[in-house]
Design an enzyme around this catalytic site. Structure first.
Site, PDB file in Angstrom:
ATOM      1  N   SER A 157       0.839  -1.197   0.000  1.00 49.55           N
ATOM      2  CA  SER A 157       0.000   0.000   0.000  1.00 49.55           C
ATOM      3  C   SER A 157       0.878   1.252   0.000  1.00 49.55           C
ATOM      4  CB  SER A 157      -0.951  -0.035   1.201  1.00 49.55           C
ATOM      5  OG  SER A 157      -2.022   0.858   1.007  1.00 49.55           O
ATOM      6  N   LYS A 171     -19.593  18.179   3.550  1.00 50.85           N
ATOM      7  CA  LYS A 171     -18.596  18.478   4.580  1.00 50.85           C
ATOM      8  C   LYS A 171     -18.377  17.257   5.471  1.00 50.85           C
ATOM      9  CE  LYS A 171     -15.779  20.773   7.152  1.00 50.85           C
ATOM     10  NZ  LYS A 171     -14.431  21.037   6.644  1.00 50.85           N
TER      11      LYS A 171
END
Length: 338
Positions: free
Chosen positions: A165, A217
């Site tokens: 990763s 948001k």
């Protein structure tokens, strides 16, 4: 009566030790406020380290006469090297790859030092060990390594255990990736785990309110109700991050079949070689040892210097452990005599 006196003495000693420990803790706290963490910068010549090891072994293996001959030969060899000095290779380590990629701060300082002195064409060997972590942390780490490449330096990454990763995001920037046979490589994917306690709060009649400005948001949260719209947006953001990840890897490893390797899976060294995720099977020790035959390898390291509070904490921990062992032994002795 004697037993009661001994028990009283035991508990009295215990109380004194506890008070002493509290006093030391208060001292450490005060020192921690005043002391500031500093960093130590070190350069180690790997060639000299290997020569010292060889000399130590030769002093045992060889006869006294042969050992003298060998030392004479090495001395002559050193003089020749002074006339025709070896090129330099720089060794850096990123072996504490935690979730936050916190070692990137030290890596930055080491790269700054190398860039200040390295000549175009010099090699930087970077040993990486990390299972990955936050995108911004490992993105910055990869960007730091990219500085070396953009400065015209040859970058070689060595992976002995794992570069997955974010660890692979860093590694792919190198011109060459070398890994040991069973190193874990790949995991080109993105994952996010968010526990949600909204139903638990409702069950106990706890009302949770969250105020935001902007449709997205907050898409998903720990305590708010997860909506289909919010969850869809969150998944979309993950997909965008995955596309960025694949694009970045593909830029530096164009030989990869991205559809095959960017599935989030990881592979061991030999399979990773077959998939072009790496370029060679070899341990970092072998690579560096061979490099010392043609280059002078300098290990550059920048580490946090232990503060006074760190030293005191370590000393206190050892002291407390030793004291507890003694008290337990004393207690056991009293119980046996009773």
């Amino acid at each position: 009566m004697e037993i009661l006196q001994q028990l009283g003495l035991f508990f009295g000693q215990t109380l004194i030790i506890v008070l002493a420990i509290v006093a030391v803790i208060l001292t450490i706290t005060a020192a921690a406020v005043k002391s500031k963490a500093s960093k130590t910068f070190e350069v180690e010549i790997i060639n000299d380290k290997i020569d010292d090891q060889k000399e130590a072994l030769n002093s045992i293996i060889l006869s006294e006469e042969d050992f003298k001959k060998e030392k004479k030969r090495l001395k002559k060899e050193a003089k020749e090297e002074d006339k025709n000095p070896k090129k330099f290779s720089y060794l850096l380590d990123f072996l504490k790859g935690d979730v936050e990629a916190s070692s990137v701060d030290h890596l930055k300082e080491e790269i700054n030092a190398v860039l200040a002195v390295a000549q175009k064409g010099d090699e930087v060997i970077l040993r990486i060990e990390s299972p990955g972590g936050v995108v911004h942390g490992y993105g910055l780490a990869a960007a730091q390594i990219l500085r070396l490449r953009e400065a015209g330096l040859q970058v070689t990454v060595c992976v002995d255990k794992v570069a997955a990763s974010g660890g692979y995001l860093m590694s792919c920037v190198a011109h060459q990736i070398i890994a040991s046979p069973f190193a874990i490589i790949g995991s080109i994917g993105v994952v996010a785990q968010v526990p949600n306690f909204n139903r638990l709060l409702k069950k106990h009649d706890v009302e949770y309110k969250e105020y935001t400005a902007g449709d997205y948001k907050r898409t998903v949260s720990l305590f708010g109700e997860i909506t289909e719209k919010g969850e869809a947006k969150f998944r979309e953001q993950l997909e965008i991050t995955h596309l960025l990840f694949k694009g970045f890897v593909g830029k530096f490893r164009p030989q990869l079949n991205m559809d095959k390797v960017a599935t989030g899976e990881y592979w061991y060294g030999q399979t990773a070689l077959e998939l072009n995720l790496i370029d060679k099977i070899q341990t970092s020790d072998d690579y560096i040892l061979n490099k010392t035959k043609t280059h002078k390898v300098l290990k550059v390291s920048c580490e946090k210097k232990p503060t006074l509070s760190d030293k005191l904490s370590d000393a206190l921990s050892k002291s407390v452990s030793l004291t507890i062992d003694k008290l337990m032994a004393k207690k056991q002795s009293l119980e046996t005599r009773v």
